[in-house]
Design a protein around this motif. Structure first.
Motif, short mmCIF file in Angstrom:
data_model
loop_
_atom_site.label_atom_id
_atom_site.label_comp_id
_atom_site.label_asym_id
_atom_site.label_seq_id
_atom_site.Cartn_x
_atom_site.Cartn_y
_atom_site.Cartn_z
N GLY A 483 28.09 41.00 30.61
CA GLY A 483 29.25 40.39 29.98
C GLY A 483 28.88 39.45 28.85
O GLY A 483 27.70 39.20 28.57
N ASP A 514 30.53 45.30 33.64
CA ASP A 514 31.16 44.23 32.89
C ASP A 514 30.69 44.22 31.44
O ASP A 514 30.97 43.28 30.69
CB ASP A 514 30.94 42.86 33.55
N THR A 531 36.28 42.26 34.23
CA THR A 531 36.47 40.81 34.14
C THR A 531 37.07 40.31 35.45
O THR A 531 37.89 41.03 36.06
CB THR A 531 37.38 40.46 32.93
N GLU A 533 33.44 38.50 34.49
CA GLU A 533 32.11 39.07 34.48
C GLU A 533 31.29 38.52 35.64
O GLU A 533 31.57 37.44 36.18
CB GLU A 533 31.41 38.81 33.14
#
Length: 610
Positions: A483, A514, A531, A533
């Motif tokens: 992420g 992610d 999400t 993350e």
């Protein structure tokens, strides 16, 4: 054909965005009005500031600047000559300067922005800078305009993070008109199908690097954007449906007389829409709630890049507008898919353009009630002006109506007989979080996968397991710590060939991550942008090897089939991200990673509060 009434879902989503954004949008517009000026802004500078601002200008331009009557245009460009999409921009400033002088204005090259290519950095450490380069571009755009001597701006850019970054920066100067000036796609090379086939053969060890390189060079062979419909060309579609290009400018090839004529016309048009004249069109009023919804619809109707489920949120935020993935999902349910361009089909963007292109697409969507026509654009009031295409007449761009019929219904279809009744972008949710999936290129038989998880923390580990022969089975690859705050959310597109090989061998495979996949997200079902993350405690981190993961793109579900009591007891793991913090400039972006919002909030590292 007369237009149908607006689709009820379009009205519903637009209205809730307006209500959700009411306060932030009002504050944004208040600041826009306060900044707008009815005379050249340079007039408010002290004499020493003014002298610095035009010291190097040609003498005739200096004369016009001193008179304080004519508009002065800023040129902000992402030119570099390493990247094919941006190389044509080298000659644009000279074309623009000559064109604006024809209408009694001046133009100055205000500043450059960086432009990196995900195609070069894909799978490399530099890719971890890619997403945040968007915010750097927004900041560098602000620096270019901070001298406060400009009455409008022309933005030269094309690719993945460049257009979103330029537009986010432009919207911080929302009182200035903004015309976006693209370079266009390269001419067609080898087919995208053939290119993908060679990539898969290489992944299987059935062809060598020389053959792979020859294939890639046959595809990426000249000036202009890549011809597949990834984020770069989705950007150009967006600028058109949001009214920020001149009509039909998106997909005209570079280094052609028509391309140069469109560039000149963009300069003249920017000079005509400043606050000094009678047709003031500031960018902050062009990018309103209806324009943002049109952008989402355009993305869905063309099977565009999943990256824009992040970028459009950030762009809207820069204009005081709040959108989220529910808006994308709800519009996708009713937006017809009218285009099939690789990776959603065999054609490239040149074929799309030849079949009728943006003019045909926009007219079909307006007439079917799927787009707002009553919007402000750089061409004036009404999006229907964009149901036209440009032609070269006496060395100047002129416009006529887009063709009434598609030139190739295998590429571009009327709204009455779409490729699909929905836009192919869906929201997935479950006990592992919220994600998006693009199914327009995923065959129906692959849209539901239920298989044991194999957990990875690095994309190279997935490829290593593939090469060792450990993935010859049904499985869901759960790829964590990808992420924005973990490692900058790099694209994971180099996984596509290996996962595609396994799917072709008959295994049920999917990816849940992610991270991002890319604008070229293809045939393997991928739940991306998960999400929260994992680094921030997202529940995807609770997944263990062997857990049964169900990804159901039809019902919008992604979940770990684990007993609820057992799931509640599990902790999310910690990760050692030290290897991602240094090298290739990554150390300079530590503050970006630390402050980035989540994917559904636009993965923004800037202060865009309104």
């Amino acid at each position: 054909m007369s237009s149908r009434p607006l689709h009820p879902r379009l009205i519903e989503v637009t209205q809730r965005i307006i209500e959700r954004s009411r306060d932030s949008r009002a504050r944004y517009l208040q600041r826009l009005e306060a900044a707008a000026a009815k005379e050249p802004v340079r007039k408010g500078l002290a004499c020493t500031n003014q002298a610095h601002a035009w010291a190097a200008a040609p003498e005739n331009d200096k004369i016009m600047m001193r008179e304080m009557r004519q508009p002065n245009m800023a040129i902000v460009s992402s030119y570099n000559d390493m990247l094919s999409a941006h190389q044509p921009l080298e000659v644009f400033p000279a074309i623009i300067k000559a064109a604006v002088r024809e209408v009694g204005a001046t133009a100055q090259f205000a500043g450059g922005t960086p432009a990196m290519c995900d195609g070069v950095t894909q799978g490399q450490p530099g890719m971890e800078l890619s997403l945040f380069s968007r915010d750097v571009i927004a900041m560098s755009t602000a620096v270019a305009l901070s001298h406060n001597v400009f009455d409008a701006a022309l933005y030269l850019g094309v690719c993945d993070k460049i257009i979103p970054g330029l537009l986010m920066g432009a919207l911080q100067f929302g009182h200035l008109p903004a015309v976006f000036v693209p370079a266009g796609p390269m001419t067609s090379g080898i087919s995208n199908k053939d290119k993908a086939k060679v990539r898969q053969l290489f992944a299987e060890g059935k062809c060598g690097r020389d053959e792979l390189l020859a294939s890639e060079e046959g595809s990426y062979h000249g000036a202009g954007t890549c011809t597949f419909y990834g984020t770069a060309n989705s950007n150009q579609m967006l600028m058109e449906v949001m009214g920020l290009h001149l009509p039909g400018a998106a997909f005209v090839n570079p280094n052609t007389p028509l391309r140069d004529a469109l560039t000149a016309a963009a300069g003249r048009r920017a000079a005509q829409i400043t606050a000094l004249g009678n047709e003031f069109i500031p960018v902050g009023k062009v990018v309103d709630e209806k324009a943002v919804v049109n952008g989402i619809v355009g993305l869905l109707a063309t099977g565009g890049s999943t990256n824009h489920t992040i970028h459009l949120i950030a762009i809207a935020k820069a204009a005081g507008i709040e959108i989220n993935w529910d808006d994308f999902h709800d519009l996708s349910e009713v937006t017809p898919l009218l285009a099939r361009v690789y990776p959603n089909g065999a054609a490239d963007v040149n074929h799309f353009h030849a079949a009728g292109g943006m003019g045909y697409l926009i007219r079909e969507l307006i007439d079917a009630g799927h787009m707002h026509d009553d919007v402000l654009t750089v061409a004036g009031h009404g999006l229907r002006r964009y149901a036209q295409e440009p032609f070269l007449i006496d060395s100047k761009a002129e416009w006529r109506d887009a063709p009434a019929q598609s030139g190739d219904e295998a590429v571009l279809r009327p709204a009455g007989s779409p490729f699909s009744a929905d836009g192919g972008l869906r929201l997935l949710s479950g006990n592992v979080g919220r994600a998006v999936i693009k199914v327009s290129a995923v065959a129906p038989e692959h849209r539901v996968v239920e298989a044991p998880a194999i957990v990875f923390d690095d994309q190279d580990d997935v490829l290593a397991a593939f090469k060792r022969g450990e993935l010859e089975k049904d499985f869901v690859a759960v790829l964590r710590f990808q992420g924005p705050r973990a490692n900058g959310m790099p694209e994971l597109h180099k996984l596509t060939p290996a996962l595609g090989v396994l799917q072709d061998r008959g295994f049920k495979v999917a990816l849940v991550t992610d991270g991002r996949m890319s604008g070229a997200s293809g045939k393997v079902p991928s739940a991306i942008h998960m999400t929260p993350e994992v680094l921030c405690g997202g529940p995807l981190g609770k997944v263990r090897d062997g857990d049964i993961i169900r990804l159901d793109a039809e019902l919008g579900v992604v979940e770990a089939r684990v007993d609820a009591a057992e799931w509640a007891k599990r902790d999310c793991p910690t990760a050692d991200m030290s290897k991602n913090g240094h090298g290739m400039g990554r150390e300079l972006f530590a503050s970006f990673r630390a402050s980035a919002t989540g994917a559904e909030e636009g993965a923004i590292a800037l202060g865009l509060a309104h």
